[in-house]
Design an enzyme around this catalytic site. Structure first.
Site, PDB file in Angstrom:
ATOM      1  N   GLY A  64       0.806  -1.225   0.000  1.00 15.49           N
ATOM      2  CA  GLY A  64       0.000   0.000   0.000  1.00 15.49           C
ATOM      3  C   GLY A  64       0.833   1.265   0.000  1.00 15.49           C
ATOM      4  N   GLY A 106       2.458   3.711   1.620  1.00 13.07           N
ATOM      5  CA  GLY A 106       2.920   3.914   2.992  1.00 13.07           C
ATOM      6  C   GLY A 106       3.395   5.329   3.252  1.00 13.07           C
ATOM      7  N   LYS A 128       4.353  12.509  -2.242  1.00 18.50           N
ATOM      8  CA  LYS A 128       5.181  11.417  -1.729  1.00 18.50           C
ATOM      9  C   LYS A 128       6.010  11.951  -0.572  1.00 18.50           C
ATOM     10  CE  LYS A 128       8.396   7.810  -3.208  1.00 18.50           C
ATOM     11  NZ  LYS A 128       8.919   7.116  -4.395  1.00 18.50           N
ATOM     12  N   GLY A 177       6.516   7.278   6.937  1.00 20.18           N
ATOM     13  CA  GLY A 177       5.700   7.978   5.941  1.00 20.18           C
ATOM     14  C   GLY A 177       6.386   9.171   5.298  1.00 20.18           C
ATOM     15  N   ARG A 189       3.781  14.265  -7.292  1.00 21.18           N
ATOM     16  CA  ARG A 189       3.872  13.628  -8.595  1.00 21.18           C
ATOM     17  C   ARG A 189       2.501  13.570  -9.249  1.00 21.18           C
ATOM     18  NH1 ARG A 189       6.093   7.623  -6.873  1.00 21.18           N
ATOM     19  NH2 ARG A 189       4.321   7.054  -5.588  1.00 21.18           N
ATOM     20  N   ARG A 240      -1.048   0.216  -9.803  1.00 26.05           N
ATOM     21  CA  ARG A 240       0.073  -0.692 -10.062  1.00 26.05           C
ATOM     22  C   ARG A 240      -0.447  -2.114 -10.251  1.00 26.05           C
ATOM     23  NH1 ARG A 240       3.832   2.101  -6.616  1.00 26.05           N
ATOM     24  NH2 ARG A 240       2.955   4.178  -6.361  1.00 26.05           N
ATOM     25  N   ASP A 258       4.719  -4.067  -7.221  1.00 25.18           N
ATOM     26  CA  ASP A 258       4.075  -2.863  -6.686  1.00 25.18           C
ATOM     27  C   ASP A 258       4.678  -1.602  -7.296  1.00 25.18           C
ATOM     28  OD1 ASP A 258       6.275  -3.942  -5.007  1.00 25.18           O
ATOM     29  OD2 ASP A 258       6.100  -2.026  -3.988  1.00 25.18           O
ATOM     30  N   ASN A 259       5.742  -1.756  -8.074  1.00 27.40           N
ATOM     31  CA  ASN A 259       6.351  -0.601  -8.730  1.00 27.40           C
ATOM     32  C   ASN A 259       6.159  -0.641 -10.241  1.00 27.40           C
ATOM     33  OD1 ASN A 259       7.224   0.358  -6.261  1.00 27.40           O
ATOM     34  ND2 ASN A 259       9.250  -0.562  -6.417  1.00 27.40           N
ATOM     35  N   ASP A 288       7.783   5.198  -9.422  1.00 32.89           N
ATOM     36  CA  ASP A 288       8.534   4.935  -8.192  1.00 32.89           C
ATOM     37  C   ASP A 288      10.038   4.976  -8.416  1.00 32.89           C
ATOM     38  OD1 ASP A 288       6.368   4.882  -6.599  1.00 32.89           O
ATOM     39  OD2 ASP A 288       6.672   2.867  -5.824  1.00 32.89           O
TER      40      ASP A 288
HETATM   41  P1  AMP Z   1       9.324   0.956  -2.426  1.00 34.29           P
HETATM   42  O1  AMP Z   1      10.414  -0.071  -2.295  1.00 34.29           O
HETATM   43  O2  AMP Z   1       9.788   2.374  -2.263  1.00 34.29           O
HETATM   44  O3  AMP Z   1       8.481   0.769  -3.629  1.00 34.29           O
HETATM   45  O4  AMP Z   1       8.365   0.744  -1.153  1.00 34.29           O
HETATM   46  C1  AMP Z   1       7.765  -0.472  -0.834  1.00 34.29           C
HETATM   47  C2  AMP Z   1       6.693  -0.254   0.198  1.00 34.29           C
HETATM   48  O5  AMP Z   1       7.242   0.343   1.382  1.00 34.29           O
HETATM   49  C3  AMP Z   1       5.547   0.635  -0.227  1.00 34.29           C
HETATM   50  O6  AMP Z   1       4.373   0.124   0.323  1.00 34.29           O
HETATM   51  C4  AMP Z   1       5.912   1.965   0.371  1.00 34.29           C
HETATM   52  O7  AMP Z   1       4.799   2.781   0.570  1.00 34.29           O
HETATM   53  C5  AMP Z   1       6.549   1.546   1.695  1.00 34.29           C
HETATM   54  N1  AMP Z   1       7.487   2.546   2.208  1.00 34.29           N
HETATM   55  C6  AMP Z   1       8.722   2.849   1.737  1.00 34.29           C
HETATM   56  N2  AMP Z   1       9.276   3.831   2.464  1.00 34.29           N
HETATM   57  C7  AMP Z   1       8.392   4.177   3.423  1.00 34.29           C
HETATM   58  C8  AMP Z   1       8.374   5.126   4.491  1.00 34.29           C
HETATM   59  N3  AMP Z   1       9.400   5.936   4.725  1.00 34.29           N
HETATM   60  N4  AMP Z   1       7.263   5.188   5.270  1.00 34.29           N
HETATM   61  C9  AMP Z   1       6.229   4.381   5.050  1.00 34.29           C
HETATM   62  N5  AMP Z   1       6.175   3.469   4.083  1.00 34.29           N
HETATM   63  C10 AMP Z   1       7.239   3.355   3.262  1.00 34.29           C
HETATM   64 MG    MG Z   2       6.954   1.530  -4.438  1.00 37.57          MG
END
Ligand code: AMP
Ligand code: MG
Length: 522
Positions: free
Chosen positions: A101, A103, A124, A137, A194, A201, A274-275, A284
């Protein structure tokens, strides 16, 4: 911003999480959660894309106002915004990871511009959501600069991508252990706004499928086709035929996107499902990187250094794997899996055709004939073995004289003098065959050079250039970001005075954090 017109179809038409607020939780039977951005201490605009502002119909005079930074830092909603975080899952590094989700991304809403186009705005780094798991977050300035600049650079290169409106410093610090080695440090935080027609996704479809929630999956598929693939929806197909045609189009767009990455030397770095955008957009921007010396095995992502799953040369294969996971998620909606198999086949055909087109255009040929793919493969082997800069080599290949081919116009592209010496006979041999091939091609010299110069960029967002801009910005000087944003607006033009942005990677940047090694921690 008050003139933005919103039409928030996603949250209007699809099931919401009934609980409000960011308490971390598994969210079932819902495609999103209502959640508002957490205000930041001192939002300040660092950079913006004038093109994206114009696309949205934002008055240029409003951009330098404190109100703009408040809105796009997440402090000030404007009328019509209905913020939410989307619920999705994903396969990460080849394994099902369950619910992920948004995050740290929070969508503000879907605007409709004067041309009737739908553009979703998403912050973001806007604070915790139900999907933040054990994270904060937030986003650090370095990763936000990288996302902001690369989104716009990719757009100007002609690569399908999400866009970026703004980069806002939060005035708050964020703590990150950049290399997961027990050395956390406080860094400046930032928020990027963005912009894309949709941020859906593959993982948005995989999660309800994995949970066996087929009614939810079906609603999402039908909604996506209706809202984001309107031409297909209007085509008169129904049921499995329509859904099959949709999956085929997702496969086609994904193939075209990856072919563009290979053309310009872009490595996404984290091709988890998810990306992967359902619209075939690059999405992403995390530990991505640009190829300096040609190496199909190179990955910028330190988290992937062992497996090299997401290395440059594997991106098409991984995209196919990801599409096969999407197909698996969609299969329960189909009476017969035939259209899904056909879609995957179409990926292979589309990618193959795009690769041939790239080969011809990069070499300046009117068409890709038998033997040209081999000619390209031989060149790539030479570039790899002799440690040659991909961008500079292809750019300057347009400058050789087919009557007297030599490496002279290409000397800037070599990183290692000894390797260059050793490889010179092989390059001379290749150049002779290339010149002979040009002799049999119908394009005139000028046409060939134009084709090559509009295919092989002179300016890309080299990893070390982004890092230099980041280091300046961390010291309070955003000038490097503005310079790069500007030069990357015209990546195919020779821009006199901008030579410094077209040089090969300097030696100091070879193995430096941020320049060649990046982590997911951002
Ligand atoms: P990513 O590898 O950046 O695509 O992130 C994978 C997952 O981790 C996604 O669900 C993001 O929303 C979550 N995520 C990455 N960084 C953070 C963060 N700093 N706070 C909360 N969720 C995060
Ligand atoms: Mg991501």
């Amino acid at each position: 911003m008050n003139n933005l017109r919103f039409d928030n179809a996603f949250i209007r038409e699809l099931p919401a999480d009934l609980e409000l607020g960011p308490r971390r939780r598994q969210v079932r039977h819902a495609l999103f959660s209502h959640v508002t951005p957490t205000p930041v201490a001192a939002p300040t605009l660092i950079a913006h894309s004038a093109e994206v502002a114009a696309l949205l119909g934002i008055d240029p005079a409003s951009i330098d106002t404190p109100f703009f930074a408040e809105v796009f830092g997440g402090n000030e909603p404007v009328e019509g915004m209905q913020p939410y975080a989307a619920n999705y899952g994903g396969h990460q590094f080849g394994h099902w990871a369950g619910q992920l989700g948004d995050g740290r991304a929070i969508s503000l809403g879907e605007t409709i511009n004067a041309a009737g186009q739908r553009w979703e705005l998403q912050l973001k780094g806007a604070g915790p959501t139900p999907y933040s798991r054990d994270a904060d977050g937030r986003a650090v300035l370095r990763s936000s600069v990288r996302e902001f600049l690369c989104s716009e650079a990719m757009h100007h290169l002609g690569v399908p991508t999400t866009r970026a409106l703004s980069l806002v410093a939060t005035g708050e610090e964020v703590v990150r252990d950049m290399f997961y080695d027990g050395n956390p440090r406080a860094e400046p935080g930032a928020v990027v706004c963005r912009v894309a027609p949709s941020f859906l996704r593959f993982g948005n479809f995989e999660l309800p499928a994995a949970r066996g929630d087929l009614p939810l999956l079906e609603q999402l598929v039908d909604f996506t086709i209706r809202r984001d693939f309107a031409a297909l929806a209007a085509g008169g197909l129904r049921g499995d035929e329509l859904r099959g045609a949709w999956f085929r189009e997702v496969c086609e767009r994904t193939a075209e996107m990856v072919a563009h990455w290979m053309r310009v030397g872009f490595v996404h770095g984290v091709m988890n499902t998810d990306n992967m955008s359902i619209l075939g957009l690059t999405i992403d921007y995390g530990p991505y990187g640009w190829i300096d010396d040609y190496d199909p095995d190179w990955t910028p992502n330190t988290t992937d250094a062992q497996g090299r799953r997401y290395a440059f040369g594997r991106q098409a294969e991984i995209a196919y794997w990801n599409l096969s996971k999407l197909a698996g998620a969609l299969a329960p909606l189909f009476a017969d899996p035939g259209p899904l198999h056909a879609g995957l086949e179409h990926f292979i055909d589309t990618y193959g055709a795009a690769e041939r087109r790239n080969t011809a255009a990069k070499l300046g040929l009117a068409e890709c004939r038998d033997g040209d793919m081999e000619l390209m493969a031989e060149l790539q082997q030479l570039l790899h073995a002799a440690e040659v800069d991909m961008t500079l080599f292809f750019r300057h290949l347009a400058d050789i004289d087919p009557a007297r081919p030599s490496l002279a116009p290409l000397s800037d592209a070599f990183y290692d003098a000894r390797k260059r010496r050793d490889a010179t006979p092989a390059f001379d041999d290749w150049l002779a065959r290339y010149a002979a091939r040009l002799h049999h091609d119908p394009l005139r010299d000028e046409q060939r050079r134009d084709l090559m110069r509009s295919t092989n960029p002179r300016y890309v967002l080299r990893n070390y250039l982004a890092q230099q801009a980041i280091e300046r910005a961390e010291k309070g000087d955003p000038g490097g970001i503005h310079e790069l944003l500007d030069v990357l607006r015209r990546p195919y033009d020779d821009q006199p005075g901008r030579e410094a942005c077209a040089r090969r990677r300097p030696d100091w940047a070879r193995n430096r954090a941020g320049c060649s090694m990046l982590s997911c921690s951002s």
